[in-house]
Scaffold this motif. Structure first.
Motif, PDB file in Angstrom:
ATOM      1  N   PRO A  92       0.710  -1.311  -0.053  1.00 24.65           N
ATOM      2  CA  PRO A  92      -0.030  -0.109  -0.005  1.00 24.65           C
ATOM      3  C   PRO A  92       1.055   1.240   0.005  1.00 24.65           C
ATOM      4  O   PRO A  92       1.833   1.380   0.514  1.00 24.65           O
ATOM      5  N   VAL A  93       0.512   2.312  -0.570  1.00 27.45           N
ATOM      6  CA  VAL A  93       1.110   3.439  -0.832  1.00 27.45           C
ATOM      7  C   VAL A  93       1.530   4.410   0.531  1.00 27.45           C
ATOM      8  O   VAL A  93       2.319   4.968   0.792  1.00 27.45           O
ATOM      9  N   ASP A  94       0.492   3.891   1.670  1.00 29.37           N
ATOM     10  CA  ASP A  94       0.792   4.564   2.801  1.00 29.37           C
ATOM     11  C   ASP A  94       1.466   3.954   3.805  1.00 29.37           C
ATOM     12  O   ASP A  94       1.381   3.697   5.019  1.00 29.37           O
ATOM     13  N   VAL A  95       2.237   2.777   3.491  1.00 32.92           N
ATOM     14  CA  VAL A  95       2.932   1.551   4.472  1.00 32.92           C
ATOM     15  C   VAL A  95       4.278   1.796   3.603  1.00 32.92           C
ATOM     16  O   VAL A  95       4.547   1.623   2.929  1.00 32.92           O
ATOM     17  N   ASP A  96       5.017   1.546   4.802  1.00 34.41           N
ATOM     18  CA  ASP A  96       6.658   1.167   4.371  1.00 34.41           C
ATOM     19  C   ASP A  96       6.830  -0.328   4.217  1.00 34.41           C
ATOM     20  O   ASP A  96       6.687  -0.943   5.515  1.00 34.41           O
ATOM     21  N   CYS A  97       7.078  -0.830   3.275  1.00 30.12           N
ATOM     22  CA  CYS A  97       6.964  -2.560   2.994  1.00 30.12           C
ATOM     23  C   CYS A  97       8.671  -2.813   2.665  1.00 30.12           C
ATOM     24  O   CYS A  97       9.374  -2.150   2.161  1.00 30.12           O
ATOM     25  N   PHE A  98       8.992  -4.063   3.054  1.00 30.07           N
ATOM     26  CA  PHE A  98      10.073  -4.245   2.818  1.00 30.07           C
ATOM     27  C   PHE A  98      10.321  -4.987   1.265  1.00 30.07           C
ATOM     28  O   PHE A  98      11.344  -5.103   0.840  1.00 30.07           O
ATOM     29  N   ASP A 145      -3.091   2.147  -7.069  1.00 31.81           N
ATOM     30  CA  ASP A 145      -2.328   1.690  -6.096  1.00 31.81           C
ATOM     31  C   ASP A 145      -2.945   1.554  -4.859  1.00 31.81           C
ATOM     32  O   ASP A 145      -4.002   2.008  -4.488  1.00 31.81           O
ATOM     33  N   PRO A 146      -2.871   0.352  -4.380  1.00 34.43           N
ATOM     34  CA  PRO A 146      -3.665   0.034  -2.948  1.00 34.43           C
ATOM     35  C   PRO A 146      -3.207   1.004  -1.953  1.00 34.43           C
ATOM     36  O   PRO A 146      -2.181   1.760  -1.830  1.00 34.43           O
ATOM     37  N   VAL A 147      -4.352   1.054  -1.098  1.00 32.10           N
ATOM     38  CA  VAL A 147      -4.103   1.653   0.346  1.00 32.10           C
ATOM     39  C   VAL A 147      -4.594   0.805   1.413  1.00 32.10           C
ATOM     40  O   VAL A 147      -5.281  -0.073   1.268  1.00 32.10           O
ATOM     41  N   ALA A 148      -3.769   0.936   2.488  1.00 32.25           N
ATOM     42  CA  ALA A 148      -3.926  -0.032   3.650  1.00 32.25           C
ATOM     43  C   ALA A 148      -5.136  -0.114   4.121  1.00 32.25           C
ATOM     44  O   ALA A 148      -5.968   1.081   4.335  1.00 32.25           O
ATOM     45  N   GLY A 149      -5.887  -1.154   4.202  1.00 29.86           N
ATOM     46  CA  GLY A 149      -7.142  -1.621   4.856  1.00 29.86           C
ATOM     47  C   GLY A 149      -8.388  -1.206   3.601  1.00 29.86           C
ATOM     48  O   GLY A 149      -9.378  -1.370   4.034  1.00 29.86           O
ATOM     49  N   VAL A 150      -7.988  -0.827   2.607  1.00 31.56           N
ATOM     50  CA  VAL A 150      -9.002  -0.515   1.716  1.00 31.56           C
ATOM     51  C   VAL A 150      -9.045  -1.745   0.496  1.00 31.56           C
ATOM     52  O   VAL A 150      -7.747  -1.708  -0.217  1.00 31.56           O
ATOM     53  N   ARG A 151      -9.886  -2.213   0.121  1.00 30.53           N
ATOM     54  CA  ARG A 151     -10.121  -3.519  -0.713  1.00 30.53           C
ATOM     55  C   ARG A 151     -10.579  -2.815  -2.024  1.00 30.53           C
ATOM     56  O   ARG A 151     -11.292  -1.886  -2.222  1.00 30.53           O
ATOM     57  N   ILE A 152      -9.680  -3.005  -3.316  1.00 30.79           N
ATOM     58  CA  ILE A 152     -10.019  -2.577  -4.334  1.00 30.79           C
ATOM     59  C   ILE A 152     -10.856  -3.684  -5.264  1.00 30.79           C
ATOM     60  O   ILE A 152     -10.711  -4.678  -5.358  1.00 30.79           O
ATOM     61  N   PRO A 153     -12.110  -2.993  -5.747  1.00 25.40           N
ATOM     62  CA  PRO A 153     -13.098  -3.738  -6.266  1.00 25.40           C
ATOM     63  C   PRO A 153     -12.597  -3.901  -7.643  1.00 25.40           C
ATOM     64  O   PRO A 153     -11.911  -3.300  -8.289  1.00 25.40           O
ATOM     65  N   GLN A 154     -12.802  -5.171  -8.092  1.00 24.25           N
ATOM     66  CA  GLN A 154     -12.200  -5.414  -9.606  1.00 24.25           C
ATOM     67  C   GLN A 154     -12.689  -4.735 -10.598  1.00 24.25           C
ATOM     68  O   GLN A 154     -11.887  -4.382 -11.532  1.00 24.25           O
TER      69      GLN A 154
END
Length: 166
Positions: A92-98, A145-154
């Protein structure tokens, strides 16, 4: 006279009397409901927004497709249809990921000879591209782009692709 009385009784009990065959009101009601449902279905289909095909995309040109949308690649005589997002584990764009994560999409491709093939491409993992005849179909990006906790509908996904000659 007796015949007219019989017809009057028949008309009061049944909607339709053909010779001696009697059709009960419930059958007529079912028929009317069926016709009404058919009309409603036709109206729904007619008013549903159609997903339009993108005409004449050029070789080497990026093009974006919504779910169910197709594009014809001029010069390659190829049609590409975006069928589904099979997996979306992108960071997600609002998270720092490894790790950046991966998006996997399903495409249907019809080549110049009319052969249909299902192709799955990835944003980060292999395969990111597939060979179709003497052309390469490449996944450029997957939006949004995904956002934390938000599901993207197909239906909100947009895939960007490019076809190049090999």
């Amino acid at each position: 006279m007796l015949r007219k009385i019989e017809e009057a009784v028949c008309a009061s009990r049944y909607k339709m009397c053909l010779s001696k065959q009697k059709v009960p009101r419930s059958s007529v009601h079912v028929g009317r409901v069926f016709v009404a449902l058919c009309v409603a279905l036709v109206l729904c289909i007619a008013t549903f927004p159609a997903v339009r095909a993108i005409p004449g995309v050029s070789l080497g040109q990026d093009f974006a497709l919504r779910l169910g949308q197709s594009a014809t690649v001029a010069g390659a005589q190829m049609t590409v249809t975006f069928r589904a997002v099979l997996k979306d584990s992108r960071c997600p764009v609002d998270v720092d990921c490894f790790w950046a994560g991966n998006g996997k999409v399903a495409l249907d491709v019809v080549d110049a000879e009319g052969h249909s093939m299902a192709i799955n491409l990835n944003t980060e993992l292999e395969p990111r591209a597939a060979r179709v005849g003497s052309y390469e179909l490449r996944l450029v990006s997957l939006a949004p782009d995904p956002v934390a906790g938000v599901r993207i509908p197909q239906g909100q996904y947009i895939v960007t692709l490019r076809v190049v000659e090999i």
